[in-house]
Motif scaffolding. Sequence first.
Motif, short mmCIF file in Angstrom:
data_model
loop_
_atom_site.label_atom_id
_atom_site.label_comp_id
_atom_site.label_asym_id
_atom_site.label_seq_id
_atom_site.Cartn_x
_atom_site.Cartn_y
_atom_site.Cartn_z
N SER A 195 0.83 -1.21 0.00
CA SER A 195 0.00 0.00 0.00
C SER A 195 0.85 1.25 0.00
O SER A 195 0.55 2.22 -0.71
CB SER A 195 -0.91 0.01 1.22
N ILE A 196 1.90 1.24 0.77
CA ILE A 196 2.78 2.41 0.84
C ILE A 196 3.43 2.66 -0.52
O ILE A 196 3.54 3.81 -0.97
CB ILE A 196 3.82 2.24 1.96
N ARG A 197 3.85 1.61 -1.19
CA ARG A 197 4.46 1.79 -2.52
C ARG A 197 3.45 2.39 -3.51
O ARG A 197 3.80 3.25 -4.31
CB ARG A 197 4.99 0.46 -3.04
N GLY A 198 2.21 1.91 -3.43
CA GLY A 198 1.18 2.48 -4.29
C GLY A 198 0.93 3.94 -3.98
O GLY A 198 0.77 4.77 -4.90
N ASN A 199 0.89 4.27 -2.70
CA ASN A 199 0.68 5.67 -2.31
C ASN A 199 1.86 6.55 -2.72
O ASN A 199 1.66 7.71 -3.11
CB ASN A 199 0.46 5.78 -0.81
N GLU A 200 3.07 6.04 -2.62
CA GLU A 200 4.23 6.82 -3.05
C GLU A 200 4.17 7.10 -4.55
O GLU A 200 4.51 8.19 -5.01
CB GLU A 200 5.52 6.09 -2.69
N THR A 201 3.74 6.10 -5.32
CA THR A 201 3.59 6.29 -6.76
C THR A 201 2.54 7.37 -7.04
O THR A 201 2.75 8.25 -7.88
CB THR A 201 3.18 4.97 -7.44
N LEU A 202 1.44 7.32 -6.33
CA LEU A 202 0.39 8.32 -6.49
C LEU A 202 0.89 9.71 -6.14
O LEU A 202 0.63 10.68 -6.86
CB LEU A 202 -0.82 7.95 -5.62
N LEU A 203 1.64 9.82 -5.06
CA LEU A 203 2.17 11.13 -4.66
C LEU A 203 3.15 11.69 -5.68
O LEU A 203 3.14 12.89 -5.97
CB LEU A 203 2.85 11.02 -3.30
N SER A 204 3.96 10.83 -6.24
CA SER A 204 4.91 11.32 -7.25
C SER A 204 4.18 11.79 -8.50
O SER A 204 4.57 12.78 -9.12
CB SER A 204 5.94 10.25 -7.58
N LYS A 205 3.09 11.13 -8.84
CA LYS A 205 2.30 11.57 -9.98
C LYS A 205 1.59 12.89 -9.67
O LYS A 205 1.47 13.75 -10.55
CB LYS A 205 1.28 10.51 -10.38
N LEU A 206 1.13 13.05 -8.45
CA LEU A 206 0.47 14.30 -8.06
C LEU A 206 1.42 15.48 -8.15
O LEU A 206 1.02 16.58 -8.54
CB LEU A 206 -0.07 14.19 -6.62
N LYS A 207 2.65 15.27 -7.79
CA LYS A 207 3.63 16.35 -7.84
C LYS A 207 3.82 16.89 -9.25
O LYS A 207 3.98 18.09 -9.45
CB LYS A 207 4.99 15.87 -7.32
N PHE A 208 3.84 15.99 -10.21
CA PHE A 208 4.18 16.40 -11.56
C PHE A 208 2.97 16.66 -12.45
O PHE A 208 3.09 17.34 -13.46
CB PHE A 208 5.09 15.34 -12.21
#
Length: 167
Positions: free
Chosen positions: A43-56
Amino acid sequence: MKRLKQINVLLEEAKRNLDRRIDNEDLIGLSRLQDSLTYFITSIRGNETLLSKLKFKLPVDELDADLIEDVTIEMNQARETTNIYTNILDSTMETYASIINNNMAGVMKQMTSVSIILMFPTLIASIFGMNLLSGMEDTWWGFPLVIVLSFSVTGIFYWLFRRKTWI
């Protein structure tokens, strides 16, 4: 982080229970905690991916950028904490598996020693009980000799195994 602290409390409780007595329920509980930690990492890996997409992908102002940065830091801490708990749980499970194997080896050693001790009287009685001429069939001391020989050999092996702490 709150859920990870709850998992850590459950982990410590299971370890205390296993320190007193190794029980299947506690080992199964540790296995379930390990599964939970695996789900957390995923779950944390998925959330990190989502956060990186949100940034850009999204236009963000300075306040949102700070919030996303704070969330990213929290996710990194959660990932590291989960990895630490997973490593602790893995080493704990390996330790208890070694203890169980060690206990089983001790029991098997004792059972083997007892079976060896009991084998010799049976062997001696079998040899002298065969329908062959041994020269002791007609003597009064043949049977007592076999009994004394059986007890002597059993006593010797019992003493040897006690000396080697196998029994």
